[in-house]
Scaffold this motif. Structure first.
Motif, short mmCIF file in Angstrom:
data_model
loop_
_atom_site.label_atom_id
_atom_site.label_comp_id
_atom_site.label_asym_id
_atom_site.label_seq_id
_atom_site.Cartn_x
_atom_site.Cartn_y
_atom_site.Cartn_z
N GLY A 143 60.10 45.79 40.22
CA GLY A 143 59.10 46.08 41.11
C GLY A 143 58.01 45.38 41.44
N GLY A 144 57.71 44.45 40.25
CA GLY A 144 56.82 43.57 40.42
C GLY A 144 56.68 42.87 41.95
N MET A 145 57.52 41.79 42.06
CA MET A 145 57.55 41.17 43.27
C MET A 145 58.48 41.96 44.21
SD MET A 145 56.01 38.31 43.62
CE MET A 145 56.89 37.41 44.81
N THR A 332 43.45 43.70 38.04
CA THR A 332 44.82 43.45 38.47
C THR A 332 45.67 44.33 38.38
OG1 THR A 332 45.24 42.69 36.21
CG2 THR A 332 44.48 40.80 37.51
N THR A 333 45.26 45.36 38.21
CA THR A 333 46.00 46.81 37.91
C THR A 333 47.00 46.86 37.21
OG1 THR A 333 47.51 46.52 39.82
CG2 THR A 333 45.30 47.30 40.53
N THR A 334 46.81 46.06 35.79
CA THR A 334 47.96 45.99 34.99
C THR A 334 47.78 47.15 34.16
OG1 THR A 334 47.73 43.40 34.86
CG2 THR A 334 48.91 44.57 32.98
N MET A 356 38.96 50.09 39.66
CA MET A 356 40.33 50.51 40.34
C MET A 356 40.58 50.39 41.61
SD MET A 356 40.67 54.03 38.05
CE MET A 356 40.57 54.03 35.94
N PHE A 357 39.51 50.32 42.60
CA PHE A 357 39.72 50.12 43.95
C PHE A 357 39.61 48.62 44.47
CE2 PHE A 357 37.93 54.25 43.09
CZ PHE A 357 38.64 55.07 44.32
N LEU A 358 39.30 47.86 43.25
CA LEU A 358 39.32 46.33 43.69
C LEU A 358 40.72 45.88 43.99
CD1 LEU A 358 37.16 44.36 44.15
CD2 LEU A 358 37.21 43.57 41.84
N GLY A 359 41.51 45.68 42.98
CA GLY A 359 42.90 45.06 43.24
C GLY A 359 42.73 43.73 43.01
N GLY A 360 43.91 42.95 43.03
CA GLY A 360 43.97 41.51 42.99
C GLY A 360 44.00 40.87 44.25
N SER A 361 44.70 39.60 44.24
CA SER A 361 44.76 38.85 45.45
C SER A 361 45.85 39.36 46.44
CB SER A 361 44.97 37.38 45.22
OG SER A 361 43.83 37.09 44.25
N ALA A 362 45.74 39.12 47.56
CA ALA A 362 47.22 39.51 48.51
C ALA A 362 48.08 38.70 48.06
CB ALA A 362 46.62 39.03 49.87
N SER A 364 49.76 38.75 45.40
CA SER A 364 50.34 39.00 44.14
C SER A 364 51.11 40.19 43.82
CB SER A 364 48.75 39.12 43.43
OG SER A 364 48.19 40.49 43.61
N THR A 365 51.32 40.33 42.62
CA THR A 365 52.08 41.49 42.10
C THR A 365 51.13 42.83 41.96
OG1 THR A 365 51.94 40.95 39.77
CG2 THR A 365 53.74 40.37 41.50
N SER A 366 49.74 42.67 42.04
CA SER A 366 48.75 43.71 41.75
C SER A 366 48.85 44.61 42.95
CB SER A 366 47.54 43.15 41.49
OG SER A 366 46.64 42.73 42.42
N GLY A 367 48.28 45.73 42.48
CA GLY A 367 48.01 46.95 43.50
C GLY A 367 46.50 47.05 43.79
N GLY A 368 46.20 48.03 44.39
CA GLY A 368 44.50 48.26 44.66
C GLY A 368 44.62 47.90 46.21
N ILE A 369 43.46 47.64 46.58
CA ILE A 369 42.90 47.28 47.99
C ILE A 369 43.24 45.86 48.27
CG2 ILE A 369 41.10 47.10 49.54
CD1 ILE A 369 39.95 49.84 48.29
#
Length: 501
Positions: A143-145, A332-334, A356-362, A364-369
């Protein structure tokens, strides 16, 4: 009068069959691990894989004469319902091995895996057979990528173009194309992803992890998932700081745009150093880590919040490491944990809730905003002050020294509004189940952002086992829309999606 939408159902079912084949193949890999470790569930895992493969093969055979064209609306349907299909098939290893006998719990665990949320209902992870644990980590890694991006890489074999799918599924506000052909883009992304996973596995093993723990934690780190093979998560290795620093480094990498990793491989350092999003992502981590570390050092009691906590290198290093680990893990929502951050003073509890609302980079495999959306929103907000003073001036939002089209800015602002509305509705949904305020808002933020740990009864050192069945289904839905960035799923709920104009 609007006509009902005509869809190419054959190609949709054909693609679901392809997803089932992927799923079945990975379950067979888990059964091989089960056989190697002789954990007693090899045949049941093998049977799960075979059942999935047979169903997938039948779906592909009966739809082999489909039209070789997939349009945008069909792409959204395939992506959204594809994740549901994957989650449904993914429950078989849990159900047939008896690890999670309840279908609701099995679906929740699988959806949490594929969406890289990392929330679990398992009370004792360490008694779960190794083959099942490996499958659990694989759901993160797949699911990551995105299983869809992986499938796009081989779609030319079926004579199908995949741009619509990549546009709908690729993480982030936009999908940077590394290569003119989208299939080559997907292959390059997966090659980088696989390379990072292999590198982390080797480093963790050298640092003292067993090979099994190392490969599982690597898959869950690079996917920014958070499933662990230990009940205490990464706190199990609190006496081995090197292991935690390695995981921190790869969580940071997983939260960056994978396109930048490709540029690094190609030696295009200037593109990396000049990336506005990466700079802000790094600044966020530095600032929040410094704040958390100082508060932990001067106010918090790590001996109460951590599990089996020896201060190996002294209290200052320990405060810094735990602060850095949890900040990177939440941004990074890990969702890995080394301590219960909700016991680190109310201010830090609120800080981590906000992260929790921040998120990683566009990308990336992270969630959030995602940091890019925050950056563009902040820049647009400052420009509004200038526009108020100079109403006739043309003041475009700039990103990486280029002006951002107004429609993209509006899209991002719309996403913010929709995200916050989804969070509010999500929290209201949990509150209707007689859950407390901190539990409701924590579950909504964590599920929607694909973070994992929530607040209160569902905090960092607890699990979601006590959540009512309806709450697990609600949380699963929030995980899905959060992972697919709201629009992809929610557009299916609009009546105009299903009509021809």
């Amino acid at each position: 009068m609007a006509k009902h939408l005509k869809l190419n159902f054959k190609i949709i079912l054909h693609f679901f069959g392809l997803l089932a084949l992927f799923n079945g193949g990975f379950v067979l890999l888990a059964s091989l691990v089960s056989w190697l470790y002789n954990d007693g569930v090899t045949f049941r895992l093998f049977l799960s894989g075979i059942i999935t493969l047979i169903i997938g093969a039948i779906a592909m055979i009966i739809t082999r004469n489909h039209k070789k064209e997939i349009k945008k609306r069909e792409g959204y349907i395939v992506v959204s319902f594809g994740w549901v299909v994957m989650a449904l098939f993914g429950t078989l290893p849990y159900l047939l091995t008896g690890t999670i006998p309840s279908f609701t719990n099995a679906f929740f665990e699988t959806m949490s895996g594929f969406t890289t949320t990392g929330a679990t209902i398992l009370n004792d992870i360490e008694v779960v057979p190794k083959g099942v644990l490996f499958w659990r980590s694989l759901t993160h890694w797949i699911g990551g990528m995105g299983i869809i991006v992986l499938a796009v890489a081989i779609l030319p074999l079926l004579g199908i173009g995949g741009m619509q799918l990549f546009a709908a599924e690729a993480p982030g506000p936009s999908a940077d194309k590394l290569h003119p052909r989208i299939t080559d883009t997907a292959k390059r992304l997966w090659l980088i992803y696989f390379g990072y996973t292999a590198a982390e596995t080797i480093l963790l093993q050298v640092a003292g992890m067993s090979f099994f723990d190392a490969i599982n934690h690597s898959m869950c780190t690079l996917s920014t998932g958070g499933f662990s093979t230990k009940n205490a998560s990464v706190a199990y290795w609190n006496d081995t700081p090197l292991i935690q620093y390695i995981i921190i480094f790869f969580m940071f990498l997983a939260g960056t745009n994978f396109v930048l990793s490709y540029y690094a491989v190609k030696g295009k350092v200037s593109k990396i150093l000049g990336d506005d999003e990466l700079k802000l992502y790094f600044k966020f981590i530095v600032i929040f880590t410094a704040v958390a570390a100082l508060i932990i050092y001067f106010q918090a009691d790590l001996s109460q919040s951590s599990i089996d906590h020896p201060m190996v290198l002294g209290p200052a290093e320990s405060a810094f490491r735990h602060a850095l680990f949890q900040v990177v893990s939440v941004i990074t929502t890990t969702g890995f944990v080394t301590a219960d951050f909700t016991l680190w003073t109310p201010f830090l509890t609120l800080l981590f809730f906000g992260l929790m609302f921040l998120g990683g980079s566009a990308g990336s495999t992270s969630g959030g905003i995602k940091v890019m959306r925050h950056l563009i929103t902040i820049k647009n907000g400052f420009l509004e002050f200038k526009r108020a003073l100079h109403p006739n001036a043309v003041l475009p939002v700039r990103y990486n020294k280029r002006s951002v089209p107004a429609d993209i800015v509006y899209n991002i602002l719309g996403f913010f509004i929709l995200y916050m509305l989804s969070f509010i509705v999500g929290a209201l949904g949990f509150s209707m189940m007689n859950l407390g305020f901190s539990e409701s808002v924590g579950l909504a933020a964590s599920s929607l952002g694909n973070v994992g740990p929530a607040l209160g009864e569902f905090g960092p050192v607890n699990n979601y086992g006590a959540l009512p069945s309806i709450g697990k289904w609600w949380s699963s839905f929030l995980m899905l829309i959060g992972r697919l960035e709201l629009f992809t799923v929610l557009v299916l709920l609009t009546p105009f999606f299903w009509r021809n104009r």
